[in-house]
Write an enzyme that holds these catalytic residues in place. Structure first.
Site, PDB file in Angstrom:
ATOM      1  N   GLU A   1       0.841  -1.221   0.000  1.00  0.00           N
ATOM      2  CA  GLU A   1       0.000   0.000   0.000  1.00  0.00           C
ATOM      3  C   GLU A   1       0.864   1.254   0.000  1.00  0.00           C
ATOM      4  OE1 GLU A   1      -3.294  -0.184  -0.581  1.00  0.00           O
ATOM      5  OE2 GLU A   1      -2.777  -2.299  -0.708  1.00  0.00           O
TER       6      GLU A   1
ATOM      7  N   TRP B   1       1.868   1.827  -3.459  1.00  0.00           N
ATOM      8  CA  TRP B   1       0.843   2.508  -4.281  1.00  0.00           C
ATOM      9  C   TRP B   1       0.951   4.025  -4.104  1.00  0.00           C
ATOM     10  CZ3 TRP B   1      -2.030   1.041  -8.229  1.00  0.00           C
ATOM     11  CH2 TRP B   1      -2.344  -0.317  -8.394  1.00  0.00           C
TER      12      TRP B   1
ATOM     13  N   TRP C   1     -20.144  11.028 -20.186  1.00  0.00           N
ATOM     14  CA  TRP C   1     -20.443  11.131 -18.751  1.00  0.00           C
ATOM     15  C   TRP C   1     -21.731  11.902 -18.536  1.00  0.00           C
ATOM     16  CZ3 TRP C   1     -17.574   7.796 -16.314  1.00  0.00           C
ATOM     17  CH2 TRP C   1     -16.245   7.584 -16.671  1.00  0.00           C
TER      18      TRP C   1
ATOM     19  N   ASN D   1     -10.761   2.526   2.831  1.00  0.00           N
ATOM     20  CA  ASN D   1     -10.324   2.321   1.445  1.00  0.00           C
ATOM     21  C   ASN D   1     -11.295   1.467   0.630  1.00  0.00           C
ATOM     22  OD1 ASN D   1      -8.351   2.430  -0.781  1.00  0.00           O
ATOM     23  ND2 ASN D   1      -8.180   0.237  -0.358  1.00  0.00           N
TER      24      ASN D   1
ATOM     25  N   TRP E   1     -15.888  11.093 -13.324  1.00  0.00           N
ATOM     26  CA  TRP E   1     -15.012  10.838 -12.169  1.00  0.00           C
ATOM     27  C   TRP E   1     -14.476  12.135 -11.578  1.00  0.00           C
ATOM     28  CZ3 TRP E   1      -9.921  12.427 -12.928  1.00  0.00           C
ATOM     29  CH2 TRP E   1      -9.512  12.604 -14.258  1.00  0.00           C
TER      30      TRP E   1
ATOM     31  N   TRP F   1      -9.427   7.563  -8.062  1.00  0.00           N
ATOM     32  CA  TRP F   1     -10.597   7.841  -8.915  1.00  0.00           C
ATOM     33  C   TRP F   1     -10.405   7.300 -10.317  1.00  0.00           C
ATOM     34  CZ3 TRP F   1     -15.508   8.904  -8.137  1.00  0.00           C
ATOM     35  CH2 TRP F   1     -15.872   9.271  -6.846  1.00  0.00           C
TER      36      TRP F   1
HETATM   37  C1  LIG Z   1     -11.303   6.860  -4.881  1.00  0.00           C
HETATM   38  C2  LIG Z   1     -10.145   6.854  -3.907  1.00  0.00           C
HETATM   39  C3  LIG Z   1      -9.668   8.068  -3.401  1.00  0.00           C
HETATM   40  C4  LIG Z   1      -8.580   8.082  -2.507  1.00  0.00           C
HETATM   41  N1  LIG Z   1      -8.123   9.293  -2.032  1.00  0.00           N
HETATM   42  C5  LIG Z   1      -7.041   9.326  -1.208  1.00  0.00           C
HETATM   43  C6  LIG Z   1      -6.524  10.565  -0.739  1.00  0.00           C
HETATM   44  O1  LIG Z   1      -7.004  11.642  -1.096  1.00  0.00           O
HETATM   45  N2  LIG Z   1      -5.479  10.526   0.139  1.00  0.00           N
HETATM   46  C7  LIG Z   1      -4.913   9.358   0.541  1.00  0.00           C
HETATM   47  O2  LIG Z   1      -3.959   9.392   1.335  1.00  0.00           O
HETATM   48  N3  LIG Z   1      -5.362   8.182   0.085  1.00  0.00           N
HETATM   49  C8  LIG Z   1      -6.412   8.120  -0.767  1.00  0.00           C
HETATM   50  N4  LIG Z   1      -6.878   6.913  -1.202  1.00  0.00           N
HETATM   51  C9  LIG Z   1      -6.155   5.689  -0.831  1.00  0.00           C
HETATM   52  C10 LIG Z   1      -6.641   4.993   0.459  1.00  0.00           C
HETATM   53  O3  LIG Z   1      -8.020   4.848   0.436  1.00  0.00           O
HETATM   54  C11 LIG Z   1      -6.227   5.709   1.742  1.00  0.00           C
HETATM   55  O4  LIG Z   1      -4.848   6.037   1.688  1.00  0.00           O
HETATM   56  C12 LIG Z   1      -6.459   4.826   2.965  1.00  0.00           C
HETATM   57  O5  LIG Z   1      -7.811   4.500   3.067  1.00  0.00           O
HETATM   58  C13 LIG Z   1      -5.990   5.551   4.209  1.00  0.00           C
HETATM   59  O6  LIG Z   1      -6.222   4.786   5.354  1.00  0.00           O
HETATM   60  P1  LIG Z   1      -5.019   4.233   6.232  1.00  0.00           P
HETATM   61  O7  LIG Z   1      -4.071   5.333   6.539  1.00  0.00           O
HETATM   62  O8  LIG Z   1      -5.597   3.503   7.383  1.00  0.00           O
HETATM   63  O9  LIG Z   1      -4.326   3.264   5.189  1.00  0.00           O
HETATM   64  P2  LIG Z   1      -3.434   1.947   5.338  1.00  0.00           P
HETATM   65  O10 LIG Z   1      -4.191   0.839   4.730  1.00  0.00           O
HETATM   66  O11 LIG Z   1      -2.906   1.777   6.692  1.00  0.00           O
HETATM   67  O12 LIG Z   1      -2.232   2.273   4.326  1.00  0.00           O
HETATM   68  C14 LIG Z   1      -1.058   2.980   4.750  1.00  0.00           C
HETATM   69  C15 LIG Z   1      -0.815   4.183   3.890  1.00  0.00           C
HETATM   70  O13 LIG Z   1      -0.562   3.796   2.546  1.00  0.00           O
HETATM   71  C16 LIG Z   1      -1.084   4.770   1.651  1.00  0.00           C
HETATM   72  N5  LIG Z   1      -2.097   4.121   0.815  1.00  0.00           N
HETATM   73  C17 LIG Z   1      -2.886   3.076   1.140  1.00  0.00           C
HETATM   74  N6  LIG Z   1      -3.651   2.713   0.093  1.00  0.00           N
HETATM   75  C18 LIG Z   1      -3.340   3.557  -0.913  1.00  0.00           C
HETATM   76  C19 LIG Z   1      -3.786   3.697  -2.246  1.00  0.00           C
HETATM   77  N7  LIG Z   1      -4.701   2.881  -2.786  1.00  0.00           N
HETATM   78  N8  LIG Z   1      -3.276   4.700  -2.998  1.00  0.00           N
HETATM   79  C20 LIG Z   1      -2.337   5.527  -2.501  1.00  0.00           C
HETATM   80  N9  LIG Z   1      -1.870   5.438  -1.238  1.00  0.00           N
HETATM   81  C21 LIG Z   1      -2.363   4.470  -0.462  1.00  0.00           C
HETATM   82  C22 LIG Z   1      -1.725   5.864   2.495  1.00  0.00           C
HETATM   83  O14 LIG Z   1      -0.788   6.889   2.674  1.00  0.00           O
HETATM   84  C23 LIG Z   1      -2.004   5.128   3.798  1.00  0.00           C
HETATM   85  O15 LIG Z   1      -2.066   5.977   4.914  1.00  0.00           O
HETATM   86  C24 LIG Z   1      -7.959   6.869  -2.109  1.00  0.00           C
HETATM   87  C25 LIG Z   1      -8.457   5.666  -2.623  1.00  0.00           C
HETATM   88  C26 LIG Z   1      -9.526   5.652  -3.513  1.00  0.00           C
HETATM   89  C27 LIG Z   1     -10.024   4.343  -4.047  1.00  0.00           C
END
Ligand SMILES: Cc1cc2nc3c(=O)[nH]c(=O)nc-3n(C[C@H](O)[C@H](O)[C@H](O)COP(=O)(O)OP(=O)(O)OC[C@H]3O[C@@H](n4cnc5c(N)ncnc54)[C@H](O)[C@@H]3O)c2cc1C
Length: 472
Positions: free
Chosen positions: A277, A280, A309, A344, A362, A385
């Site tokens: 993650e 990503w 759209w 997420n 989107w 997105w």
């Molecule tokens: C439509 C959509 C919009 C999103 N918008 C954002 C946003 O604006 N800001 C944001 O930080 N994340 C975003 N995410 C990614 C992800 O949903 C969040 O980072 C995550 O839910 C944060 O929770 P956590 O810190 O407990 O994550 P954990 O699961 O603990 O992951 C650790 C860290 O990894 C990073 N991470 C995890 N998943 C992703 C991912 N898919 N893409 C990029 N980084 C990731 C984040 O920095 C996160 O804090 C988005 C995902 C989707 C599908």
């Protein structure tokens, strides 16, 4: 020699490259500065809760810096236009010969820094930039042909070895000599932002809080791969707001997860998945730098500009307010509206519902998320997105449309999360929450005030499939 450290989204002392380098350079003290740019933040659609969180973290940082004899000055300019003169003048006024910054990779931010660099040069001040925001800097990974990786899996393979070979964290900065410059008070408000209805209790500010979250999460990291998709459980790190404003470094998170992984001889699936993650997060920054059009409202796949759209304001309003009649979608949107954060799994479900079942652009969803999220980050939000809308790099194939009922049955089988966010559905049996016919019957039998489906599931799905199939 005196250094000026300009803090942006690196609001911490630990493992902060620019801050450490600023202290190494100086023998006559270090000055800090933070720029408040209300108009720019509004243009970027930053959420009230995000700006409030940012300001609270600046306050926390200011106190911590004072312990190191580094005064933090606060300056306000409407937008980034004011940054070049503000920073170069401040360097001269405070007797600093060099400005230190950690790079920000977004288009507006990097253009701003280029202009600041020029202004500094003209003012006889040096500007030094460092990579610090992500684990492996953008552009440092490319294919054998020198192209950028547009697919995650091969990127990740190279990222893994690069990260392990190159990672270094910065030492703690040392106590600085006292200088006759006082820190500024951090304002309680920012023009144009309303701090009144935000859930600060869920997101206490500060580096210490971020460190505690990492520590707590590390103790349970082995369950991450199992629990991370279940919104009713605290199975993820909840670090995103802190990573976003830099209250903790992504490098430190990686080093911690990698330590756990190594001590399990690579067997800890939770730690492995968590590193993925974090990758990503790096990947979407890498895409944004290699392909800046994605941050300028353009899809990664240009041909998806041909999708017709829909611009249906009523359907969009139902989605925003969590009143689509689809329980898991509504629960997700209400979590976002009430807490400034969304799980997420639900970000994927709600984003796919908007872009596929409702066939709404989107960019509307991306912008709405940004206006509500405490962790709103251009690259991750845009990446998420475009993934969900099948317009992005390595995104979900357009025909793999999530069925909201199957998603809730799988990830919220007992309806714990749905019932928490949609209390009117508490009397509905769990089975009916995952079955459209049973849900309709349960609602009409018990007279519950819950909206009808905003779109027929099958019809919406067919409409999306047709739109994507018809693309030339
Ligand atoms: C439509 C959509 C919009 C999103 N918008 C954002 C946003 O604006 N800001 C944001 O930080 N994340 C975003 N995410 C990614 C992800 O949903 C969040 O980072 C995550 O839910 C944060 O929770 P956590 O810190 O407990 O994550 P954990 O699961 O603990 O992951 C650790 C860290 O990894 C990073 N991470 C995890 N998943 C992703 C991912 N898919 N893409 C990029 N980084 C990731 C984040 O920095 C996160 O804090 C988005 C995902 C989707 C599908």
């Amino acid at each position: 020699m005196r250094s000026l450290i300009w803090f942006r989204r690196d609001l911490r002392i630990s493992d902060n490259t620019a801050l450490f380098e600023a202290t190494q350079h100086a023998d006559d003290g270090v000055v800090g500065v933070f720029l408040i740019t209300p108009k720019q933040w509004q243009e970027h659609r930053d959420a009230n809760c995000k700006v409030k969180f940012l300001i609270e973290n600046v306050r926390n940082l200011s106190n911590r810096l004072a312990e190191l004899n580094i005064p933090l000055l606060i300056r306000t300019c409407d937008d980034f236009q004011g940054a070049p003169s503000c920073i170069s003048n401040l360097a001269n006024e405070t007797g600093c010969d060099t400005v230190f910054i950690n790079r920000e990779y977004e288009v507006n931010e990097s253009r701003r820094d280029d202009r600041v660099s020029l202004a500094c040069e003209q003012a006889g001040v040096a500007l030094r930039r460092f990579h610090d925001r992500i684990i492996v800097p953008p552009k440092s990974i490319s294919t054998k042909e020198g192209k950028f990786y547009s697919v995650f899996t091969p990127y990740r393979r190279v990222w893994d070895s690069t990260a392990r070979e190159t990672i270094t964290t910065s030492p703690q900065p040392s106590l600085q000599p006292e200088i006759p410059i006082k820190c500024d008070p951090v304002p309680e408000t920012v023009a144009g932002f309303d701090f009144s209805n935000t859930r600060s209790d869920l997101w206490p500010a500060g580096e210490d809080e971020a460190q505690q979250r990492l520590e707590r999460f590390s103790q349970n990291i082995s369950a991450y791969n199992i629990q991370r998709d279940i919104p009713s459980v605290r199975g993820t790190s909840l670090l995103s707001p802190y990573l976003n404003i830099g209250a903790i470094s992504a490098r430190q998170c990686f080093v911690e997860a990698d330590r756990i992984l190594e001590s399990s001889a690579g067997e800890n699936e939770g730690a492995k998945t968590w590193v993925s993650e974090l990758t990503w997060r790096d990947f979407y920054n890498h895409v944004m730098v290699a392909c800046p059009r994605v941050s300028m409202n353009q899809p990664f796949k240009p041909k998806t500009n041909g999708i017709p759209w829909r611009t249906d304001e009523a359907d969009f309003a139902a989605w925003k307010s969590g009143t689509t009649g689809y329980p898991i979608v509504d629960a997700g949107m209400r979590q976002l509206n009430q807490t400034g954060w969304m799980h997420n799994r639900l970000r994927m479900v709600t984003a796919m519902f908007l872009t596929k079942n409702l066939l709404i652009d989107w960019r509307w969803g991306e912008s709405y998320f940004m206006s509500q999220l405490i962790d709103g980050d251009l690259s991750a939000n845009n990446g998420g997105w475009q993934w969900s809308a099948s317009t992005g790099t390595d995104s979900v194939p357009y025909f793999r449309i999530f069925n909201p009922f199957s998603q809730s049955k799988r990830f919220d089988p007992d309806g714990l999360f749905i019932r928490k966010m949609c209390p009117e559905l508490r009397p509905v049996p769990a089975k009916a929450l995952h079955d459209p016919a049973k849900l309709t019957a349960a609602i009409s039998n018990s007279g519950i005030d819950y909206p009808k489906f905003v779109v027929d599931y099958k019809a919406g799905r067919e409409r999306a499939l047709h739109a994507f199939k018809s693309l030339k």
